[in-house]
Design a protein around this motif. Sequence first.
Motif, PDB file in Angstrom:
ATOM      1  N   HIS A  84      63.067  29.124  47.492  1.00  0.00           N
ATOM      2  CA  HIS A  84      64.089  29.977  48.093  1.00  0.00           C
ATOM      3  C   HIS A  84      64.238  29.732  49.592  1.00  0.00           C
ATOM      4  N   LYS A  88      68.874  26.182  50.715  1.00  0.00           N
ATOM      5  CA  LYS A  88      70.132  25.774  51.340  1.00  0.00           C
ATOM      6  C   LYS A  88      70.082  24.343  51.880  1.00  0.00           C
ATOM      7  N   SER A  89      68.902  23.743  51.836  1.00  0.00           N
ATOM      8  CA  SER A  89      68.757  22.345  52.260  1.00  0.00           C
ATOM      9  C   SER A  89      69.021  21.433  51.075  1.00  0.00           C
ATOM     10  N   PHE A  90      69.880  20.438  51.269  1.00  0.00           N
ATOM     11  CA  PHE A  90      70.196  19.528  50.163  1.00  0.00           C
ATOM     12  C   PHE A  90      68.978  18.695  49.777  1.00  0.00           C
ATOM     13  N   GLY A 132      71.019  31.690  45.558  1.00  0.00           N
ATOM     14  CA  GLY A 132      71.301  31.512  46.975  1.00  0.00           C
ATOM     15  C   GLY A 132      71.555  30.101  47.426  1.00  0.00           C
ATOM     16  N   MET A 133      71.986  29.219  46.532  1.00  0.00           N
ATOM     17  CA  MET A 133      72.300  27.844  46.926  1.00  0.00           C
ATOM     18  C   MET A 133      73.430  27.826  47.957  1.00  0.00           C
ATOM     19  N   ASN A 134      73.376  26.857  48.849  1.00  0.00           N
ATOM     20  CA  ASN A 134      74.428  26.661  49.841  1.00  0.00           C
ATOM     21  C   ASN A 134      75.781  26.493  49.144  1.00  0.00           C
ATOM     22  N   GLY A 135      76.781  27.269  49.601  1.00  0.00           N
ATOM     23  CA  GLY A 135      78.090  27.258  48.958  1.00  0.00           C
ATOM     24  C   GLY A 135      78.759  25.899  48.976  1.00  0.00           C
ATOM     25  N   ARG A 136      78.645  25.168  50.103  1.00  0.00           N
ATOM     26  CA  ARG A 136      79.251  23.843  50.186  1.00  0.00           C
ATOM     27  C   ARG A 136      78.565  22.856  49.248  1.00  0.00           C
ATOM     28  N   HIS A 137      77.231  22.971  49.166  1.00  0.00           N
ATOM     29  CA  HIS A 137      76.496  22.110  48.241  1.00  0.00           C
ATOM     30  C   HIS A 137      76.913  22.391  46.793  1.00  0.00           C
TER      31      HIS A 137
END
Length: 326
Positions: A84, A88-90, A132-137
């Motif tokens: 978690h 947000k980091s690819f 909670g994954m990054n939206g852009r990813h």
Amino acid sequence: LFLGAALAAAVMVFLVPVRAWQKGALFGFLACLALLALVLVPGIGREVNGARRWLSFGGFTVQPSELVKLAVVLYAADYTVRKHAVLKSFRRGLLPMLAVMMFVSWLLLREPDFGALVVIAVTAFGILFLGGMNGRHFAALVAMLGIGFGLLVLTSEYRMQRIFGFMDPWTDPFGRGYQLSHALIAFGRGEFFGVGLGASVEKLFYLPEAHTDFLLAVIAEELGFLGVAAVIALFTWIVLRAFAIGRQAALRERHFASLTAQGIGVWIGFQAVINMGVNMGLLPTKGLTLPLMSFGGTGLIANAMAIALLLRIDWENRQLAQGMRA
């Protein structure tokens, strides 16, 4: 026999605390991957209609891809909780999970089982998004999956035929459009109230896979619009309850339980939508069963275990709400 095994498995799943499922998520996932790999071994995997998806044990047939669906829910929920902080980091959050799913995809495409691949991929990345994954990813991932699935279709004559058959089944009603055309005939015969329970004509050797992939068409013929509406309402209720149970778990900071419950909702809901869409001619013909209803022992066991796990999460939520230890 499989219904009895499914009920027994459900009882055993319910008796196991959710924290134990979290601890064993990785091992269960690896065990299911091993079964998925065994299917591809000549002499061990059983081939039916050109697909090698089954293992035989003492007279019983097991389809590992059905068990992988539940294993992926548990593994993805555990992975999301553990990662978690870097989700947000690819490179550190998304890439490891993407690599794992690519390996699972390769195994499933070797069988081949394109339908299971779609359900598993959507479920896994749906859990990551909810976690909670990054939206852009996530948007990039959806685009990449769409392109990947498109390429899989374009590079396979068999899948291309399915797409064209879905778009206009009446151009070849005795060939590539045979399944869908008879499914639509079944829907038409059912009208509003149906022809009566057990009175389907289409299931008498006309409609292929009437007991599995095209079960809803038989329900439509025998019970009509009302029967189909009832089935849709019941699946909608299951999905809504899964998300409500997950939300209650999240409020108590039980994040693994929350994601597991919502993942089960995504899995069952998405697979049901695909199956219903295929039966109604809204989606290309795909070999996916209707959860909890279609014939298939392994699928029934996996679905029953998922519902039992959902009930366990809800029971623990209620125990905590009463001030008791889950």
